[in-house]
Design a protein around this motif. Structure first.
Motif: not given
Length: 412
Positions: A33-37, A45-49, A52-63, A387-390
């Motif tokens: 998560r941190s590195m993608a941001l 641009d990063v697309e994380i695959f 899906a592990h729940a019925e109510d999960q949206a297909e996509t979510e923008e972090l 050790f910053g994520w940047n």
């Protein structure tokens, strides 16, 4: 210079949206998560695959702008133990490929997989898409099996074989530390020229020194407060801390010991701490808490006199870095990446082995020497600032460029 615009990041067995410290979620989730941001902030641009592990999960979510999480339909829409995920490899690969085909004319420049389950899928997807594969192990089966007798869990042959295929087939490998790079070479024959050593980072906006009101955490001001934060499994060693505390309570009843353990039970072999706490009569000393959000975790880490990490294996140990960023010294096992995360004698202390008597002795020393604790605390905060994520994201982007250039070379 090779221009990297879009990355397909695979974290199939666990989502970056999950709460670290619960289920299979831990430092890797924070890492992805941190590195993608941070990569998105640099224009990649990063697309994380992730599965899906729940019925109510949206297909996509923008972090955030430039970071999208795609929930891949494969297997039942419920939690599945990561040990069972190899059974779903074919459907995971097919589902990711189907999603990619529907992304209009967009394409990826590189595939970056995390952990061996994603690495196997990454090999097939990278071949289909004719792209380089960058892989980060996070942990290695052969390395964990070297220490398995101590905590009773052996990694299966399918994982070992899978990791070997990944090392043999990936364009580049990312190791958190020099030690991990050495383990890749020693145990899997990885060429040193294909390994990029990139330490993880820490969110310095959340984890930094600040005053804390212990009373809000039900911790007395005069307590010698020890904190453990992580998944509750034998590999992470919380049972070692409890056994050490039991020894310390008997030999030094004058120490106002208070232990806070934050995390949820994880893994195929569940570790139940409550019976252990009760058997040692530590119910007034040890408090068990669920995993918490980063800002709350920072408060707990600041409240500690010492953060304890008796792990049997750690690729790096992000909690150690987060604790130090809060200005709290760390007592950690001398394993994996912890010697890089913790500077022995400057930001914390490293312990050789997992004998509870050794850990009790080190804790006693830290209690008796308040001056040492303060020196370590001062050094910890300074050490963590590097050790910053940047920085992690910038080095990772360079690894991507190296991979694209390697992939296009005649010798590939």
């Amino acid at each position: 210079m090779t221009n990297i615009q879009r990355v397909a990041m695979l974290s199939l067995h666990t989502s970056p949206l999950e709460q670290p410290g619960s289920g299979d979620a831990g430092g890797m989730n924070v890492y992805v998560r941190s590195m993608a941001l941070e990569l998105a902030k640099t224009g990649i641009d990063v697309e994380i695959f992730t599965r899906a592990h729940a019925e109510d999960q949206a297909e996509t979510e923008e972090l955030a702008p430039g970071v999208i999480v795609r929930h891949v339909p494969a297997g039942p829409r419920q939690k599945v133990a990561k040990e069972r995920l190899p059974e779903l490899h074919d459907s995971l690969v097919d589902a990711v490929h189907a999603i990619q085909k529907h992304l209009s004319d967009e394409h990826f420049d590189v595939v970056h997989s995390h952990y061996w389950v994603s690495g196997i899928a990454g090999l097939r997807l990278a071949k289909t898409w004719k792209l380089p594969l960058v892989h980060t192990m996070h942990t290695m089966g052969k390395v964990k099996n070297l220490r398995a007798p101590a905590y009773g869990s052996v990694e299966p042959a399918i994982r070992i074989k899978g990791e070997q295929k990944i090392v043999d087939g990936a364009t580049r490998l990312i190791a958190n530390t020099r030690r991990e790079a050495g383990e890749l070479a020693t145990h899997y024959g990885a060429p040193s020229g294909s390994i990029d050593i990139i330490p993880p980072g820490v969110n310095l906006e959340i984890f930094h020194p600040a005053p804390v009101d212990r009373a809000s955490l039900d911790v007395s001001q005069n307590a010698f407060h020890l904190v453990f934060a992580g998944r509750i499994q034998r590999l992470k060693g919380p049972q070692i801390l409890i056994e050490a505390a039991a020894r310390l309570a008997k030999s030094r009843p004058d120490i106002p010991l208070k232990i806070s353990i934050l995390g949820s039970v994880s893994g195929a072999e569940e570790l139940q701490l409550e019976p252990l706490v009760q058997s040692h009569g530590l119910h007034n000393t040890v408090s068990l808490h669920p995993a918490v959000q980063p800002a709350t975790l920072a408060t707990w880490l600041r409240s500690a006199d010492v953060v304890v990490m008796p792990s049997f294996s750690e690729s790096f140990g992000l909690v150690a870095l987060e604790a130090q960023a809060c200005g709290t010294p760390v007592l950690a096992a001398n394993v994996g990446g912890l010697p890089q995360a913790v500077s022995h004698g400057r930001t914390g202390l490293l312990v050789d082995g997992h004998d509870p008597a050794l850990w009790a002795a080190e804790l006693e020393k830290l209690y008796d020497d308040a001056g040492l604790r303060q020196t370590l605390a001062n050094g910890a905060a300074i050490h963590a600032r590097a050790f910053g994520w940047n920085r992690t994201a910038m080095l990772t982007a360079q690894s991507y460029r190296n991979a694209v250039e390697d992939f296009g070379s005649p010798s590939h």
